[in-house]
Design an enzyme around this catalytic site. Structure first.
Site: not given
Ligand SMILES: Cc1cc2nc3c(=O)[nH]c(=O)nc-3n(C[C@H](O)[C@H](O)[C@H](O)COP(=O)(O)OP(=O)(O)OC[C@H]3O[C@@H](n4cnc5c(N)ncnc54)[C@H](O)[C@@H]3O)c2cc1C
Ligand code: FES
Ligand code: FES
Length: 1321
Positions: A79, A269-270, A356, A1250
């Site tokens: 998702c 990772g979005n 990430s 239940e």
């Molecule tokens: C269901 C869920 C549970 C989570 N639980 C936790 C938790 O328990 N604890 C916690 O700490 N976090 C938690 N998170 C958050 C998660 O760790 C962060 O969203 C994740 O680490 C962000 O990394 P990404 O690659 O997905 O970021 P993206 O969504 O891909 O990008 C995030 C942001 O960072 C910026 N960015 C990314 N890389 C760079 C770069 N190299 N240079 C400059 N800017 C950059 C992007 O521009 C963007 O604004 C959770 C998220 C979700 C969805």
């Molecule tokens: S639909 Fe719940 S984690 Fe993707």
């Protein structure tokens, strides 16, 4: 660099289940989940939340790295995965793992055969998490297995059977997996089994399982390997309707792009950008994906530490740190250990696999678990922009609070440098979250101290907190002031005062949440203080005394371990025919299909030609007049077909089941946030949602806005009738009692959180106003009735079909009827099929759940503990319309006595009319709330009299006392509590008498229809709905016994209003009881007709008899009927017989709490239930465990939060925490009492759906017991009130100590007084 307008968009190439996919028009906004489901018609992968929080959409991603020639397999949430990120990757979905058409995979087989699926909606996600783990580790450890499932939620099973299936793959034996001889290694333990008693403890046989053969798995597509090795890497562009995706291959290119588009986010990772775009209305026309750039993936050890690329996934970071810790001396790896500590519980595995390192840091969310510890450890950020490189301290990005511009928009993070720790340097990280795993923290912290060499004099100190304010904060002043001080009590005392003074939280002191966060801040520091003190002692035991032994245990966090479990039931009589399945643990009829993803739910139905999608437009006000609705902008959105309002309803827009109406579309006035005002239909769900957001509604606020029970009482806002239950003479009794306790308790609401959200498809048939409705409901007849009434057609034109429901728990009855009416009205107006699938957020915001309760009670009792008088009032928050709230209130009254005899009783129930979404039926229907109230005053009395709350009860009670070894464990707990100051254990045993009945005979009538075809096969149907409780499996078992044919000859297709009319709702644990009677009746009718033929040819086969019957023109189709139970209740006269029989049970639970954080661990639960003669022990035990774990959710975790305007904050699994794998007891045993005869139900069974729920409150009372232990030791007031859910916040507040006192007093000036290193506070 200019936007590559000229550059052609690439073809996106990836593989799904071994099939090559070339997508010419890849849309960057398209997530893999929708692509799989809608584009590739692979519907096995499910939608549960859309935000990464539930794991229903788990898939396996495989990538090939040409440099190392390694293939990486990892689980991910489809998702949140943009398809554009999949270039060159191979996706495996549940369909690719195995199927009934080819071969089912051992994971699918074992999950099914171990009874690991009930409604089956979470099952494909579970399969994928386990499968991915096995691809990487064919013989995983139990820790790896538990970690792999942390990101997967199940609302039905209580996880135990899923874990049983998992254990069969684990290397080490956690328990012997119940060999078929019926003996388990746990049998050795004294508490579990009476060896004399020969009872089965195996619900499945491992002997049947196919072995796991890693050579049979899908291979990584060779073409993708060749592509990765031979094709030169090039920049990728994908253009969608609104968004462009650019994936550069070099740092230079990336920096150019960033210079040209400074506002474009980098997406790895979005998991941060994705939810922002989906849920928070953030829009980015350009997305830059830097994951392929080598500089952002570096791993480099230097003289002073480790440098990691910003695009490294958190899982990779976790692995790298784990290896480094094993390799380097302990002294050098303290920072690594502290970071790893946070990574273990950060998100679920699916999140860590894609999120990430850099993304977590740069998004600068206050809830980042990494930033506080990285900042405290002096980690460095390597930044780059066009022509410039620089290095800054990570802590600098928080130096000026939120929104600071330390990092320029055109700058990117290349890598992060984590230093080695030094001699005399100590680092720790802490977090407290609403759930131990896969939950964002409430507050976290990173702390580091460096001492002057060989001393305890602070040379450098860093304290960072997360979760407290809107970004990570540093207690800088505090750290400066304390530099140069000795690590002793005075320093601790001052540190706490200074921290509280320096870090100011939004909200005021006295606000519970603020106080809790502040308490955590100082409690974390105290824990750091203890940890470091202990380390100093290790370093130099002569100079540093360390900490008292009783304090030691608080330094250990609670861990999730693979639970041990056992299930005990009665075997069938040896004389029973081996073919007769009744009483045997038969697998759920759909289990294999659940596990292969072939089981079809509403949104899995193929689309109908010309189908439209519906998105509801809902009220953003709790109480207001609708001044105008402007749909002009919405109608301009591409693909929009129409907007539907109350004016389009041909007949009834309101239903009068009682005085106040249930409303389909709000017409002039809205009465809660989330009420449907109108709806948009469009060619896709995306367009429908985009347009719905553009409908403008103008409101005029109306007074009053009533949200809480207290406000309803103040405004005298109630639904009628108010109910009273009275017996004996209460006033007189109070005059003769020795003692009286008075009190009140609040029980919070609960969301159903069925994994399949509300779903329906309305298909007009084009003639005679006929319409087919495919609905996820537990009451097709009410859907038919409401839709027919809203369209103004006779019910015989509306055909409602239900194959299965992905969980309901009471939430898919009346509310579903309103939603189905919305879809039907739209289908009627447009003459098109209309699909309505609520998003998780809409489902939670628009629909109510379990009723919050406020109970006030006065109880009179004698010195010996006998209760002689009870006077109570229940206030029930019904929400904005009546629904079934008065019925819920009535049931709560009728069941309130639970297992106790109360001679003089007066209890009132008032249903409050408020401006919240209407609350509705939920498993237990009022009993979980009133039962908790009763147990609360029982415990109050026990506290007051000094008597133990153990009660003298029936067989269940005695057996539970014995099986749980209650008394010896109570002694052990007392001993533990003496030896541990900051951790305490508690135990509680709770009895239950659960009355079975629906109160009115016609509500328990049922019908069945059985056809026998000339080939001997049987098609069975009845009025019950399959929502995970295994009703169809049980019905087939019954038909099999009655017709004396194997289950395999009998098929169940669907429940439908066309085959069984006017069927009652599948509610109140009654489904099997009543439908079973009807099925039995139908089968007996058929058998009677066949009897002469059988007698004439007794050695013939079933098929012979059937062929002969056909030749003789004997009808091979029969209906069966059950009139219902003779139940009634006359509330005017206050008399009646509302119930037919009772289920009995008892549960004993043990917990351990951490007094510094309020955190707890469920250590052990033993349940004993009397459920008569079980028709299917596997299904029944599954119901008990699943309900029990849902009960744990209600009583200890699930907390709903609203804004002061009545809008729900807790809208999805991120904010609303249902129990996960980490919440089930480490030892979990369920015993079914040896059969008691129940003359009222089919084959002497009892309805079990239940009853187990209420037993979840044994955990509530065990926690209370632990808190009592703390309070007794600290000489605190004996009486204290706890509300449900009993969250960590409440536990912490009631374990009052010098830290909580600092909140009560003026914290900046008060001192810790007696808290010190060597003395108990
Ligand atoms: C269901 C869920 C549970 C989570 N639980 C936790 C938790 O328990 N604890 C916690 O700490 N976090 C938690 N998170 C958050 C998660 O760790 C962060 O969203 C994740 O680490 C962000 O990394 P990404 O690659 O997905 O970021 P993206 O969504 O891909 O990008 C995030 C942001 O960072 C910026 N960015 C990314 N890389 C760079 C770069 N190299 N240079 C400059 N800017 C950059 C992007 O521009 C963007 O604004 C959770 C998220 C979700 C969805
Ligand atoms: S639909 Fe719940 S984690 Fe993707
Ligand atoms: S079986 Fe897991 S959610 Fe229903």
């Amino acid at each position: 660099m200019a936007l590559p307008a000229a550059a052609a968009a690439e073809e996106l190439v990836f593989y799904v289940n071994g099939r090559k996919i070339i997508e010419k028009n890849a849309d960057p906004e398209q997530m893999l989940l929708a692509y799989l489901r809608k584009r590739l018609c692979l519907t096995g992968t499910k939608y549960g939340c859309g935000g990464g929080g539930c794991g229903a959409c788990t898939v396996m991603i495989s990538t090939y790295e040409p440099a190392s020639k390694k293939i990486r397999h990892y689980s991910a949430n489809a998702c949140l995965l943009p398809i554009c990120s999949l270039y060159g990757a191979a996706v495996t979905t549940v369909e690719g793992v195995g199927s009934t058409k080819s071969r089912i995979h051992p994971v699918q087989e074992r999950l099914a055969k171990c009874h690991g699926s009930q409604c089956g909606f979470c099952t494909p996600g579970m399969v994928m998490s386990i499968y991915t783990l096995l691809r990487n580790h064919p013989e995983p450890t139990s820790e790896q297995m538990i970690a792999a499932l942390a990101g997967n939620l199940c609302r039905c099973t209580g996880y135990r059977p899923i874990l049983d299936a998992c254990k069969t793959f684990c290397k080490e034996s956690i328990c012997c997996q119940r060999k078929t001889n019926g003996k388990c290694c746990l049998d050795q333990e004294d508490y579990l089994l009476d060896n004399e008693e020969k009872v089965p403890t195996s619900l499945f046989s491992t002997d049947e399982f196919q072995p796991l053969d890693p050579t049979q798995e899908l291979i990584f597509p060779p073409e993708l390997m060749r592509m990765a090795e031979n094709q030169p890497k090039q920049t990728l562009f994908f253009r969608g309707e609104r968004v462009t995706w650019i994936s550069p291959i070099s740092l230079v290119e990336l920096l150019d792009l960033k210079a040209a588009y400074p506002k474009a986010p980098l997406v790895v990772g979005n998991t941060s950008v994705g939810p922002d775009m989906k849920f928070r209305g953030v829009f980015h026309p350009i997305l830059i994906a830097p994951a392929r750039i080598p500089d952002l993936n570096v791993l480099k050890y230097t003289n002073d530490g480790l440098t990691l690329g910003a695009a490294c996934s958190l899982s990779l970071v976790k692995d790298i740190l784990t290896n480094a810790i094993a390799e380097f001396p302990e002294e050098k790896t303290r920072v690594f250990c502290a970071v790893l500590q946070q990574l273990r519980t950060l998100g679920g595995e699916q999140i860590r696999n894609v999120a990430s390192f850099g993304g977590n840091i740069i998004s600068r969310k206050s809830t980042s678990d990494l930033n506080p510890v990285l900042a405290a450890s002096n980690c460095m950020l390597n930044l780059a922009s066009r022509g410039q490189r620089r290095q800054i301290l990570l802590s600098d990005i928080f130096a000026d609070g939120v929104g600071n511009n330390t990092i320029m928009p055109e700058e990117i993070l290349v890598s992060i440098h984590i230093p080695y720790s030094r001699n005399g340097e100590y680092v720790s990280a802490f977090r407290q979250a609403p759930r131990q795993e896969n939950a964002l923290p409430i507050t976290n912290a990173g702390m580091r101290v460096l001492f002057e060499e060989g001393t305890d004099v602070i040379k450098d100190l860093s304290i960072f907190y997360g979760g407290a304010v809107s970004t990570t904060v540093c207690a800088k002043q505090t750290c400066c002031t304390l530099t140069g001080r000795h690590w002793n009590k005075q320093m601790l005392d001052e540190a706490c005062r200074l921290v509280l003074k320096e870090i100011t939280l939004p909200g005021s002191t006295g606000d519970e949440n603020v106080d809790y966060k502040k308490t955590l801040m100082v409690s974390f520091f105290y824990r750091f203080f203890l940890e470091v003190s202990q380390s100093l002692k290790t370093m130099d035991p002569c100079h540093y005394p360390g900490i008292p032994v009783e304090y030691g245990s608080v330094l250990q966090d609670f861990k999730t371990r693979m639970p041990q479990s056992i299930q005990i039931y009665q075997d069938v009589e040896p004389s029973q025919s081996p073919q007769d399945p009744v009483g045997r643990p038969v697998m759920h009829q759909s289990a294999i299909k659940h596990a292969t993803g072939e089981a079809v739910y509403i949104d899995d139905l193929p689309s109908v030609d010309g189908e439209l999608f519906l998105a509801a437009v809902t009220s953003s006000r709790a109480h207001a007049k609708i001044v105008s609705i402007d749909t002009s902008e919405a109608l301009k959105v591409a693909g929009v077909f129409d907007v539907i309002t109350a004016h389009d309803v041909p007949a009834a827009n309101e239903f009068h089941f009682s005085d106040d109406p249930e409303i389909i579309f709000a017409r002039n006035e809205v009465i809660c946030v989330g009420q449907i005002v109108c709806a948009v239909v469009a060619d896709s769900d995306v367009h429908a949602k985009q347009a719905a957001a553009k409908v403008k509604i103008e409101y005029e606020m109306l007074e009053p806005v009533i949200l809480t029970i207290e406000e309803a009482i103040k405004h005298n806002s109630f639904f009628e009738p108010k109910r009273k239950l009275e017996q004996g003479n209460v006033d007189e009794a109070f005059e003769t009692v020795d003692n009286v306790v008075e009190g009140e308790i609040c029980v919070g609401g609960q969301k159903h959180f069925y994994m399949e959200t509300q779903s329906m498809l309305a298909v007009p048939k084009g003639e005679d106003k006929e319409m087919d409705l495919y609905v996820s409901t537990q009451h097709p007849a009410i859907i038919q009735e409401m839709v027919a009434a809203s369209l103004g057609v006779p019910a015989n034109r509306i055909m409602c079909h239900v194959k299965r429901v992905g969980g309901a728990f009471g939430g898919k009855i009346l509310r579903t009827g309103l939603l189905a009416s919305v879809a039907a009205v739209a289908a009627n107006k447009t003459s098109r099929a209309v699909r309505l699938i609520l998003s998780r957020e809409d489902d939670m915001v628009m629909l109510g759940g379990r009723h919050p309760f406020l109970a006030k009670y006065k109880v009179g009792f004698m010195n010996d503990g006998r209760i002689t008088a009870v006077d109570a009032k229940y206030y029930v928050n019904g929400g904005c319309t009546p629904d079934e709230s008065v019925l819920v209130a009535e049931v709560s009254l009728l069941k309130m006595d639970n297992a106790y005899k109360i001679p003089n009783l007066r209890c009132w129930a008032y249903v409050c009319k408020t401006n919240l979404p209407s609350n509705t039926a939920f498993r237990g229907f009022g009993f979980p709330q009133s039962g908790l109230v009763t147990e609360t005053w029982i415990t109050d009395i026990a506290d007051k009299t000094g008597l133990s709350p153990e009660k003298n009860l029936i067989r269940c009670w005695n057996e539970c006392m014995e099986k749980s070894a209650y008394y010896s464990r109570r002694t052990a707990i007392n001993e533990f509590n003496k030896q541990n100051y900051w951790k305490k254990r508690g135990i509680a045993i709770v009895p239950m008498k659960f009355p079975f009945g629906l109160g009115t005979p016609y509500l328990s009538q049922a019908a069945a229809l059985v056809h026998i075809y000339t080939d001997g096969s049987v098609l069975l149907t009845h009025g019950g709905i399959e929502m995970g409780q295994g009703i169809h499996t049980k019905m087939i078992q019954i038909a099999s016994r009655e017709l004396n044919i194997p289950m395999s000859c009998i098929h169940f297709c669907e429940t439908s209003t066309t085959t069984v009319p006017n069927a009652c709702a599948s509610v109140g644990s009654a489904g099997t009881d009543v439908n079973g009677m009807a099925v039995k009746d139908a089968c007996q009718t058929l058998l009677k007709r066949l009897q002469p033929i059988i007698e004439k040819n007794p050695t013939g086969t079933w098929n012979d008899w059937i062929r002969e019957a056909f030749k003789q023109s004997v009808s091979l189709s029969a209906t069966g009927y059950f009139r219902g139970y003779n139940e009634y209740m006359d509330w005017e006269k206050g008399e009646g017989q509302p119930f037919t029989y009772f289920l009995f049970g008892a549960a004993c639970s043990e917990v351990e709490i951490n007094c510094l954080t309020g955190d707890h661990k469920n250590l052990r639960t033993d349940i004993v239930m009397d459920i008569g003669c079980s028709i299917n022990p596997a299904v029944d035990i599954g119901q008990i465990e699943g309900a029990f774990v849902q009960g744990i959710g209600l009583y200890t975790m699930e907390e709903l939060k609203y804004s002061s305007e009545g809008a729900l904050y807790t809208r999805g699994p991120d904010q609303y925490k249902i129990p996960a794998v980490c919440d089930i007891p480490e030892q979990f045993s369920v015993s079914l009492l040896s059969p008691s005869q129940n003359p009222y139900a089919i084959y002497a069974s009892k309805g079990i759906g239940e009853a187990g729920f209420f037993l979840g409150c044994s955990v509530f009372f065990a926690l209370r017991d632990a808190v009592t232990g703390v309070r007794n030791e600290r000489g605190l007031k004996k009486t204290f009130a706890l509300n449900s859910p009993l969250t960590a916040e409440q536990i912490r507040a009631n374990c009052a100590d010098a830290f909580t006192e600092m909140m009560e007093n003026n914290e900046a000036s008060s001192s810790l007084g007696h808290i010190c290193v060597n003395d108990k506070p």
